[in-house]
Write an enzyme that holds these catalytic residues in place. Structure first.
Site, PDB file in Angstrom:
ATOM      1  NE  ARG A 129      41.395 -41.238   1.180  1.00 54.26           N
ATOM      2  CZ  ARG A 129      42.707 -41.318   1.349  1.00 54.26           C
ATOM      3  NH1 ARG A 129      43.265 -42.465   1.709  1.00 54.26           N
ATOM      4  NH2 ARG A 129      43.459 -40.279   1.131  1.00 54.26           N
ATOM      5  CE  LYS A 186      45.615 -35.662  -4.430  1.00 54.98           C
ATOM      6  NZ  LYS A 186      45.529 -34.987  -3.150  1.00 54.98           N
ATOM      7  NE  ARG A 203      49.135 -41.573   2.632  1.00 52.35           N
ATOM      8  CZ  ARG A 203      48.432 -40.845   1.766  1.00 52.35           C
ATOM      9  NH1 ARG A 203      49.033 -39.925   1.038  1.00 52.35           N
ATOM     10  NH2 ARG A 203      47.153 -41.026   1.619  1.00 52.35           N
ATOM     11  NE  ARG A 248      39.195 -35.578  -2.815  1.00 51.97           N
ATOM     12  CZ  ARG A 248      40.380 -35.467  -2.232  1.00 51.97           C
ATOM     13  NH1 ARG A 248      41.007 -34.313  -2.188  1.00 51.97           N
ATOM     14  NH2 ARG A 248      40.922 -36.522  -1.692  1.00 51.97           N
ATOM     15  NE  ARG A 266      46.146 -39.627   5.208  1.00 53.88           N
ATOM     16  CZ  ARG A 266      46.073 -38.918   4.090  1.00 53.88           C
ATOM     17  NH1 ARG A 266      47.111 -38.224   3.679  1.00 53.88           N
ATOM     18  NH2 ARG A 266      44.968 -38.879   3.396  1.00 53.88           N
TER      19      ARG A 266
HETATM   20  P1  AMP Z   1      43.396 -35.847   0.635  1.00 52.47           P
HETATM   21  O1  AMP Z   1      44.531 -35.744   1.582  1.00 52.47           O
HETATM   22  O2  AMP Z   1      43.438 -34.825  -0.466  1.00 52.47           O
HETATM   23  O3  AMP Z   1      43.214 -37.245   0.085  1.00 52.47           O
HETATM   24  O4  AMP Z   1      42.068 -35.517   1.469  1.00 52.47           O
HETATM   25  C1  AMP Z   1      41.723 -36.270   2.619  1.00 52.47           C
HETATM   26  C2  AMP Z   1      40.213 -36.223   2.836  1.00 52.47           C
HETATM   27  O5  AMP Z   1      39.786 -34.851   3.026  1.00 52.47           O
HETATM   28  C3  AMP Z   1      39.363 -36.710   1.672  1.00 52.47           C
HETATM   29  O6  AMP Z   1      39.223 -38.124   1.655  1.00 52.47           O
HETATM   30  C4  AMP Z   1      38.046 -35.994   1.936  1.00 52.47           C
HETATM   31  O7  AMP Z   1      37.342 -36.604   2.987  1.00 52.47           O
HETATM   32  C5  AMP Z   1      38.513 -34.641   2.419  1.00 52.47           C
HETATM   33  N1  AMP Z   1      38.689 -33.690   1.285  1.00 52.47           N
HETATM   34  C6  AMP Z   1      39.859 -33.155   0.838  1.00 52.47           C
HETATM   35  N2  AMP Z   1      39.654 -32.340  -0.207  1.00 52.47           N
HETATM   36  C7  AMP Z   1      38.313 -32.350  -0.440  1.00 52.47           C
HETATM   37  C8  AMP Z   1      37.473 -31.735  -1.402  1.00 52.47           C
HETATM   38  N3  AMP Z   1      37.969 -30.930  -2.355  1.00 52.47           N
HETATM   39  N4  AMP Z   1      36.142 -31.984  -1.346  1.00 52.47           N
HETATM   40  C9  AMP Z   1      35.634 -32.780  -0.392  1.00 52.47           C
HETATM   41  N5  AMP Z   1      36.360 -33.421   0.525  1.00 52.47           N
HETATM   42  C10 AMP Z   1      37.696 -33.215   0.525  1.00 52.47           C
END
Ligand code: AMP
Length: 200
Positions: free
Chosen positions: A148, A17, A131, A92, A137
């Site tokens: 996750r 995404k 990744r 989310r 990461r």
């Molecule tokens: P992502 O790259 O979108 O998977 O985000 C990485 C991390 O950022 C997630 O595992 C959360 O810890 C935090 N995060 C990103 N977006 C949100 C959100 N909308 N609400 C809460 N935590 C978020």
């Protein structure tokens, strides 16, 4: 000028995404707003926000709705988001859907379309493992990946029901080459009249 397009891209971790969101936003001439990217940039730069969210994101947990909501509202209030934006990673959970509705409603706006990238669980896990090797990461370890994905299933997947009921969800098959998937998304958006309009 770009026709207003207020979009959201949703998909499990490893669905691509982030990559597709950036491509689509670029094609439409609107900013891609990724909460994950904002958090990662702040962690790398060692800002107070980064310090605050470092342990939470490393463990695969969600940052608080209040803090995340404020970051998104501030970003969407910048001038470049006035005529459209593509959100990646926010909302989310259901509470964040309500918070976003309230914020956009206050501006007389709402989301135009929600792109749902559909990828089988095994494929997501395989891509995340790759990744992890390539980017290192901290939240791409086996244990954190499992956490996750579990949070995605329990908290994030239900938001799609809300958008399906509103008739704005576009389900896209997320398996294929990057170009194929981008093409599927742009075709689905174009069918909704969401295209980049010529500069005037
Ligand atoms: P992502 O790259 O979108 O998977 O985000 C990485 C991390 O950022 C997630 O595992 C959360 O810890 C935090 N995060 C990103 N977006 C949100 C959100 N909308 N609400 C809460 N935590 C978020």
């Amino acid at each position: 000028m770009t026709s207003p397009a207020r979009l959201l891209i949703v998909g499990p971790q490893g669905s691509g995404k982030g990559t597709q969101g950036a491509r689509i936003a670029g094609a439409l001439g609107i900013p891609a707003v990724s909460t994950g990217d904002v958090f990662r940039a702040n962690i790398t730069a060692g800002t107070p926000l980064g310090e605050q969210v470092k342990a939470i994101t490393a463990a695969g947990n969600l940052v608080s709705d209040e803090l995340t909501g404020k970051i998104v509202r501030d970003r969407l209030s910048e001038p470049d988001a006035a005529s459209g934006f593509l959100l990646d990673g926010y909302p989310r959970n259901i509470r964040q859907v309500r918070d976003l509705d309230e914020f956009l409603g206050g501006r007389g706006e709402s989301l135009d379309a929600v792109i749902e990238l559909s990828v089988p669980r095994d494929e997501s896990i395989a891509r995340l493992a790759l990744r992890a090797k390539e980017q290192g990461r901290t939240d791409d370890t086996d244990e954190v990946i499992a956490k996750r994905l579990a949070i995605y299933e329990s908290e994030t997947a239900p938001i799609l029901d809300v958008y399906r009921e509103r008739g704005i969800a576009l389900r896209i098959d997320g398996v294929g080459s990057l170009d194929e998937i981008t093409e599927r998304i742009t075709t689905a958006l174009a069918a909704r009249g969401i295209v980049r309009s010529a500069a005037v």
